[in-house]
Scaffold this motif. Structure first.
Motif, PDB file in Angstrom:
ATOM      1  N   LEU A 295       0.817  -1.214   0.000  1.00  0.00           N
ATOM      2  CA  LEU A 295       0.000   0.000   0.000  1.00  0.00           C
ATOM      3  C   LEU A 295       0.852   1.266   0.000  1.00  0.00           C
ATOM      4  O   LEU A 295       0.334   2.356  -0.272  1.00  0.00           O
ATOM      5  CB  LEU A 295      -0.942  -0.008   1.206  1.00  0.00           C
ATOM      6  N   ASP A 296       2.148   1.134   0.320  1.00  0.00           N
ATOM      7  CA  ASP A 296       3.033   2.309   0.298  1.00  0.00           C
ATOM      8  C   ASP A 296       3.738   2.459  -1.047  1.00  0.00           C
ATOM      9  O   ASP A 296       4.629   3.299  -1.200  1.00  0.00           O
ATOM     10  CB  ASP A 296       4.067   2.205   1.427  1.00  0.00           C
ATOM     11  N   ASN A 297       3.325   1.654  -2.023  1.00  0.00           N
ATOM     12  CA  ASN A 297       3.924   1.700  -3.358  1.00  0.00           C
ATOM     13  C   ASN A 297       2.854   2.169  -4.349  1.00  0.00           C
ATOM     14  O   ASN A 297       1.855   1.479  -4.569  1.00  0.00           O
ATOM     15  CB  ASN A 297       4.442   0.307  -3.738  1.00  0.00           C
ATOM     16  N   GLU A 298       3.057   3.355  -4.930  1.00  0.00           N
ATOM     17  CA  GLU A 298       2.049   3.939  -5.816  1.00  0.00           C
ATOM     18  C   GLU A 298       1.776   3.061  -7.033  1.00  0.00           C
ATOM     19  O   GLU A 298       0.635   2.945  -7.487  1.00  0.00           O
ATOM     20  CB  GLU A 298       2.495   5.334  -6.267  1.00  0.00           C
ATOM     21  N   GLU A 299       2.819   2.450  -7.575  1.00  0.00           N
ATOM     22  CA  GLU A 299       2.638   1.587  -8.740  1.00  0.00           C
ATOM     23  C   GLU A 299       1.751   0.387  -8.409  1.00  0.00           C
ATOM     24  O   GLU A 299       0.857   0.020  -9.186  1.00  0.00           O
ATOM     25  CB  GLU A 299       4.002   1.120  -9.253  1.00  0.00           C
ATOM     26  N   ALA A 300       1.991  -0.229  -7.220  1.00  0.00           N
ATOM     27  CA  ALA A 300       1.187  -1.386  -6.807  1.00  0.00           C
ATOM     28  C   ALA A 300      -0.265  -0.993  -6.579  1.00  0.00           C
ATOM     29  O   ALA A 300      -1.191  -1.719  -6.977  1.00  0.00           O
ATOM     30  CB  ALA A 300       1.784  -1.991  -5.534  1.00  0.00           C
ATOM     31  N   VAL A 301      -0.494   0.165  -5.949  1.00  0.00           N
ATOM     32  CA  VAL A 301      -1.872   0.631  -5.706  1.00  0.00           C
ATOM     33  C   VAL A 301      -2.563   0.936  -7.032  1.00  0.00           C
ATOM     34  O   VAL A 301      -3.753   0.646  -7.217  1.00  0.00           O
ATOM     35  CB  VAL A 301      -1.857   1.875  -4.793  1.00  0.00           C
ATOM     36  N   GLY A 302      -1.817   1.491  -7.981  1.00  0.00           N
ATOM     37  CA  GLY A 302      -2.377   1.766  -9.295  1.00  0.00           C
ATOM     38  C   GLY A 302      -2.793   0.493 -10.013  1.00  0.00           C
ATOM     39  O   GLY A 302      -3.854   0.439 -10.661  1.00  0.00           O
ATOM     40  N   LYS A 303      -1.963  -0.543  -9.903  1.00  0.00           N
ATOM     41  CA  LYS A 303      -2.301  -1.831 -10.528  1.00  0.00           C
ATOM     42  C   LYS A 303      -3.532  -2.446  -9.872  1.00  0.00           C
ATOM     43  O   LYS A 303      -4.383  -3.032 -10.557  1.00  0.00           O
ATOM     44  CB  LYS A 303      -1.104  -2.780 -10.433  1.00  0.00           C
ATOM     45  N   LEU A 304      -3.639  -2.304  -8.549  1.00  0.00           N
ATOM     46  CA  LEU A 304      -4.808  -2.831  -7.851  1.00  0.00           C
ATOM     47  C   LEU A 304      -6.085  -2.132  -8.327  1.00  0.00           C
ATOM     48  O   LEU A 304      -7.129  -2.772  -8.511  1.00  0.00           O
ATOM     49  CB  LEU A 304      -4.628  -2.672  -6.336  1.00  0.00           C
ATOM     50  N   GLU A 305      -5.989  -0.813  -8.535  1.00  0.00           N
ATOM     51  CA  GLU A 305      -7.168  -0.070  -9.006  1.00  0.00           C
ATOM     52  C   GLU A 305      -7.579  -0.543 -10.396  1.00  0.00           C
ATOM     53  O   GLU A 305      -8.778  -0.636 -10.704  1.00  0.00           O
ATOM     54  CB  GLU A 305      -6.871   1.428  -9.015  1.00  0.00           C
ATOM     55  N   ARG A 306      -6.604  -0.874 -11.239  1.00  0.00           N
ATOM     56  CA  ARG A 306      -6.932  -1.396 -12.565  1.00  0.00           C
ATOM     57  C   ARG A 306      -7.664  -2.733 -12.472  1.00  0.00           C
ATOM     58  O   ARG A 306      -8.606  -2.992 -13.234  1.00  0.00           O
ATOM     59  CB  ARG A 306      -5.647  -1.566 -13.375  1.00  0.00           C
ATOM     60  N   VAL A 307      -7.245  -3.581 -11.535  1.00  0.00           N
ATOM     61  CA  VAL A 307      -7.912  -4.873 -11.347  1.00  0.00           C
ATOM     62  C   VAL A 307      -9.357  -4.657 -10.881  1.00  0.00           C
ATOM     63  O   VAL A 307     -10.299  -5.282 -11.400  1.00  0.00           O
ATOM     64  CB  VAL A 307      -7.133  -5.744 -10.336  1.00  0.00           C
ATOM     65  N   LEU A 308      -9.546  -3.749  -9.903  1.00  0.00           N
ATOM     66  CA  LEU A 308     -10.899  -3.481  -9.402  1.00  0.00           C
ATOM     67  C   LEU A 308     -11.774  -2.887 -10.503  1.00  0.00           C
ATOM     68  O   LEU A 308     -12.968  -3.235 -10.615  1.00  0.00           O
ATOM     69  CB  LEU A 308     -10.826  -2.538  -8.200  1.00  0.00           C
ATOM     70  N   ASP A 309     -11.213  -1.999 -11.310  1.00  0.00           N
ATOM     71  CA  ASP A 309     -11.978  -1.409 -12.413  1.00  0.00           C
ATOM     72  C   ASP A 309     -12.453  -2.493 -13.383  1.00  0.00           C
ATOM     73  O   ASP A 309     -13.597  -2.465 -13.859  1.00  0.00           O
ATOM     74  CB  ASP A 309     -11.120  -0.387 -13.173  1.00  0.00           C
ATOM     75  N   ALA A 310     -11.566  -3.428 -13.680  1.00  0.00           N
ATOM     76  CA  ALA A 310     -11.907  -4.480 -14.639  1.00  0.00           C
ATOM     77  C   ALA A 310     -13.056  -5.349 -14.130  1.00  0.00           C
ATOM     78  O   ALA A 310     -14.000  -5.649 -14.875  1.00  0.00           O
ATOM     79  CB  ALA A 310     -10.672  -5.335 -14.925  1.00  0.00           C
ATOM     80  N   PHE A 311     -12.989  -5.736 -12.854  1.00  0.00           N
ATOM     81  CA  PHE A 311     -14.045  -6.603 -12.312  1.00  0.00           C
ATOM     82  C   PHE A 311     -15.336  -5.821 -12.045  1.00  0.00           C
ATOM     83  O   PHE A 311     -16.421  -6.409 -12.057  1.00  0.00           O
ATOM     84  CB  PHE A 311     -13.558  -7.305 -11.043  1.00  0.00           C
ATOM     85  N   GLU A 312     -15.237  -4.527 -11.815  1.00  0.00           N
ATOM     86  CA  GLU A 312     -16.433  -3.700 -11.632  1.00  0.00           C
ATOM     87  C   GLU A 312     -17.287  -3.708 -12.896  1.00  0.00           C
ATOM     88  O   GLU A 312     -18.526  -3.623 -12.829  1.00  0.00           O
ATOM     89  CB  GLU A 312     -16.013  -2.262 -11.275  1.00  0.00           C
ATOM     90  N   ASN A 313     -16.654  -3.833 -14.049  1.00  0.00           N
ATOM     91  CA  ASN A 313     -17.362  -3.768 -15.326  1.00  0.00           C
ATOM     92  C   ASN A 313     -17.748  -5.143 -15.868  1.00  0.00           C
ATOM     93  O   ASN A 313     -18.267  -5.241 -16.981  1.00  0.00           O
ATOM     94  CB  ASN A 313     -16.503  -3.029 -16.359  1.00  0.00           C
ATOM     95  N   GLU A 314     -17.480  -6.196 -15.091  1.00  0.00           N
ATOM     96  CA  GLU A 314     -17.907  -7.535 -15.497  1.00  0.00           C
ATOM     97  C   GLU A 314     -19.422  -7.671 -15.344  1.00  0.00           C
ATOM     98  O   GLU A 314     -20.058  -6.946 -14.574  1.00  0.00           O
ATOM     99  CB  GLU A 314     -17.208  -8.598 -14.643  1.00  0.00           C
ATOM    100  N   ASP A 315     -20.017  -8.636 -16.080  1.00  0.00           N
ATOM    101  CA  ASP A 315     -21.464  -8.868 -15.961  1.00  0.00           C
ATOM    102  C   ASP A 315     -21.839  -9.276 -14.536  1.00  0.00           C
ATOM    103  O   ASP A 315     -22.857  -8.835 -14.000  1.00  0.00           O
ATOM    104  CB  ASP A 315     -21.897  -9.959 -16.944  1.00  0.00           C
ATOM    105  N   PHE A 316     -21.012 -10.135 -13.947  1.00  0.00           N
ATOM    106  CA  PHE A 316     -21.242 -10.573 -12.567  1.00  0.00           C
ATOM    107  C   PHE A 316     -19.942 -10.399 -11.793  1.00  0.00           C
ATOM    108  O   PHE A 316     -18.896 -10.923 -12.195  1.00  0.00           O
ATOM    109  CB  PHE A 316     -21.696 -12.040 -12.517  1.00  0.00           C
TER     110      PHE A 316
END
Length: 529
Positions: A295-316
Motif C-alpha cells: 500500500l506504500d507503493n504507488e505503482e502497486a496501488v495503481g495496478k490494484l485499481e486497474r484490477v478493481l476497475d476491470a471486475f467492476e465492469n464484469e457482468d457478474f
C-alpha cells in the motif's frame, strides 16, 4: 416476543443439555421471529439447535453465525422457488475460520479413535505442550499408515498375505537385528552434524548418504518412512526413504466418524445438497486472490485499481476478493516507525474499494496478514491485522473480513486453506539433501508433495519457523482440503496433486500476478497485468 415462545426455546435447549447465556437465547428468539409468519423450513429453531450441537462454544456470536447461514438458505429457497433467476453466492454461504477457532482433535492409539480436546489452550504452553506437538504429528501420520494396504497388518497371517507388504518395526526393536527393516520416524539433529530418526519408543542415528528418496523436501522435523539395516557401529543405513503415503479425503472423513476437524460445523444433508448445487450454478462463483499488496507503493496501488476497475465492469462481480500480505514494502518490525501512515493507506484502500459500488455491494473482501506485516511476532499462526491499522478501512467497507494466517474457508461445499508465507525458499534452504529429480524437477511440486504428505502447512524446524505449540493443529491438512492457496513471493504456479488443487498467486506488487479461481470446477486461471 411472547413468554410462551421463550419457554418453548428454553425447553428445547434443556432437552439437548444446553445452558445458554441470556443474550444467546435472545438471539435465538430474534431468529425465530424471522420465521414467525412463513418459512420454507419446517422447524427453524430445531435446525438451529441441532447445528449448535457441533460447535464447541455456544455463545451469542456462534448462534448468530448459524442463524445467518440458515436465513441465507431460506432466502435462496424463497427467492427462486421454480428455479428462475440467477443463483448468487452470498456472504452467508462463505464461512471464514480463524486459526484460533479451529477445533483440536487428538488420536488415541489404544482405542484407535480421535477425541476432541476440551481443555484450555494457552498461548504460552509448557514443556508438555512442545512434546505433545511432535507426538500428535507422529500419531496422525502413523494412524494413516496403519490403514494403508502396503503397510497394514493382515488379520490372518499367511504366505500370500505377506507378499508385497512392508511391516513397520519400532526403532527400539532394531537393536541386535540383522537384515532390512522398515521404520517410521521423525528426522532430528540431536548432535551437531549427526541426524537421527525418532519414534515414540527410541531414536537411532541414520546415514542418508546413499538413500534413494521420493519427491519432496526432506528437512528436520519431517516424518519419513525408511527402509534400511543396522550397521555394526549402531547406525541405521537408509536405502529407501520417502514420506508416509497420502490418504484419500473420503477415507479420512470416514475414519473421523462425523467429527468436524475443519471448524466449519456439520451441515444437514439438505443444506449440503443446496450448497453443492449453488456452487455449480452460481453466476458469481469466482474468487480473486492477490498476494503482496504494498500500500506504500504507488505503482502497486495503481495496478490494484486497474484490477478493481476491470471486475467492476464484469457482468457478474466475483463473490470474494482475498487480499494477502505483505501490505507494506518494508518489514513492520521494531525498526518500523510509520504505522500511522500505514493506517491512512488502509483507509485509502477502503475509499478505493468503496468507489466501485458493484464490488462493495456484491463482493466480500478478506484480508490475511503476511510474514512481515504488523503483529505481535513472526510465530505461527499469526493473528489478524491490528485493529489500529484496519479501523479507517472498515469505516468505508464495514463487511471487510480480517482473519489469521493461515485461515480456512468453507466455500459452499468446498474446504479451502489460505497460507501466506515465503515457504518455498525456506524449505529449499533447510533441505538435508537435494530433492529427487526422478518424478519432477519443479520446486513447487516438491513443496506441495511435502506439505500434503506431512499433513501440515509448515513442517520446518521450530528454530527456523516458530509455532505456538498449543495451536499447531491449526496448520494441519487432515483430512486433505479441496484447495490449498500458498501465497509466496516465488513464481506464480498451479499444480493439481492427487485431487488437491494447489496454487501460488505470485507477487502482485513485484510481478502484477494474481489468480482467478473457479471453485465449481476447481479451475485456476493464472493472470497478470
Amino acid at each position: 416476543m411472547s413468554s410462551s415462545t421463550r419457554k418453548m426455546v428454553l425447553k428445547k435447549c434443556k432437552i439437548r443439555g444446553y445452558t445458554l447465556e441470556l443474550d444467546a437465547v435472545d438471539e435465538i428468539l430474534s431468529f425465530e421471529s424471522e420465521f414467525y409468519n412463513d418459512s420454507a423450513l419446517d422447524d427453524p429453531v430445531d435446525i438451529l439447535l441441532d447445528l449448535l450441537a457441533t460447535q464447541p462454544i455456544k455463545d451469542k456470536e456462534t448462534v448468530h453465525r448459524i442463524a445467518t447461514r440458515i436465513l441465507g438458505a431460506d432466502a435462496a429457497i424463497n427467492e427462486t422457488p421454480d428455479g428462475d433467476g440467477d443463483d448468487v453466492i452470498r456472504a452467508s454461504d462463505l464461512l471464514i475460520i480463524d486459526a484460533s477457532k479451529v477445533p483440536k482433535f487428538r488420536y488415541d492409539p489404544i482405542k484407535k479413535v480421535f477425541y476432541k480436546h476440551t481443555g484450555s489452550l494457552p498461548i504460552h504452553g509448557d514443556a508438555f505442550s512442545k512434546a505433545a506437538l511432535y507426538k500428535d504429528r507422529f500419531l496422525l501420520l502413523s494412524q494413516m499408515l496403519s490403514r494403508h494396504k502396503d503397510f497394514s497388518k493382515p488379520a490372518f497371517d499367511s504366505e500370500l498375505s505377506d507378499f508385497g507388504r512392508c511391516e513397520i518395526s519400532p526403532i527400539q526393536s532394531l537393536i541386535g537385528q540383522t537384515g532390512r527393516r522398515w521404520v517410521m520416524g521423525l528426522i532430528s539433529q540431536l548432535e551437531d552434524g549427526h541426524f537421527y530418526l525418532e519414534d515414540l519408543s527410541a531414536s537411532v542415528e541414520i546415514n542418508l548418504s546413499n538413500a534413494k528418496i521420493t519427491a519432496g523436501f526432506f528437512v528436520e522435523n519431517t516424518i519419513v518412512v525408511a527402509e534400511g539395516e543396522m550397521l555394526l557401529e549402531g547406525v541405521f543405513q537408509v536405502f529407501n526413504c520417502g514420506f508416509p503415503p497420502l490418504e484419500g479425503r473420503d477415507k479420512s472423513l470416514q475414519f473421523l466418524a462425523g467429527h468436524d476437524s475443519f471448524g466449519s460445523g456439520t451441515l444437514t444433508e439438505q443444506e449440503t445438497l443446496r450448497l453443492a448445487k449453488l456452487e455449480r450454478e452460481a453466476v458469481n462463483g469466482n474468487v480473486v486472490i492477490l498476494s503482496d499488496i504494498w500500500l506504500d507503493n504507488e505503482e502497486a496501488v495503481g495496478k490494484l485499481e486497474r484490477v478493481l476497475d476491470a471486475f467492476e465492469n464484469e457482468d457478474f462481480v466475483p463473490c470474494l476478493f482475498v487480499l494477502m500480505g505483505n501490505f507494506c514494502s518494508h518489514p513492520c518490525n521494531l525498526g518500523f516507525h510509520s504505522f500511522s501512515n500505514l493506517r491512512s493507506q488502509f483507509g485509502k484502500l477502503g475509499q478505493m474499494i468503496a468507489a466501485h459500488p458493484r464490488l462493495k455491494e456484491g463482493s466480500c473482501f478478506l484480508f490475511i496478514p503476511g510474514p512481515d506485516d504488523a503483529g505481535p511476532s513472526t510465530v505461527l499462526p499469526r493473528p489478524s491485522l491490528p485493529k489500529y491499522l484496519r479501523e479507517e478501512l472498515q469505516n468505508h467497507i464495514p463487511n471487510a473480513i480480517f482473519s489469521s494466517n493461515p485461515c480456512r474457508m468453507k466455500f459452499c461445499s468446498q474446504e479451502v486453506v489460505f497460507f501466506r508465507q515465503d515457504l518455498l525458499y525456506r524449505m529449499r534452504r533447510s533441505c538435508l539433501m537435494p530433492p529427487s529429480t526422478e518424478e519432477t524437477t519443479d520446486d513447487f511440486e516438491h513443496l506441495v508433495a511435502t506439505i500434503t504428505h506431512q499433513c501440515h502447512l509448515c513442517p520446518l524446524p521450530l528454530i527456523v519457523q516458530p509455532i505456538i505449540w498449543n495451536y499447531d493443529h491449526s496448520l494441519y491438512l487432515y483430512p486433505t482440503p479441496h484447495t490449498i492457496v500458498l501465497g509466496d513471493r516465488s513464481e506464480q504456479k498451479a499444480f493439481k496433486y492427487t485431487g488437491i488443487t494447489c496454487f501460488n498467486p505470485g507477487s502482485f506488487s513485484s510481478d502484477g500476478a494474481f489468480v482467478v479461481y473457479h471453485p465449481d470446477n476447481q479451475e485456476v486461471e493464472l493472470s497478470s497485468l
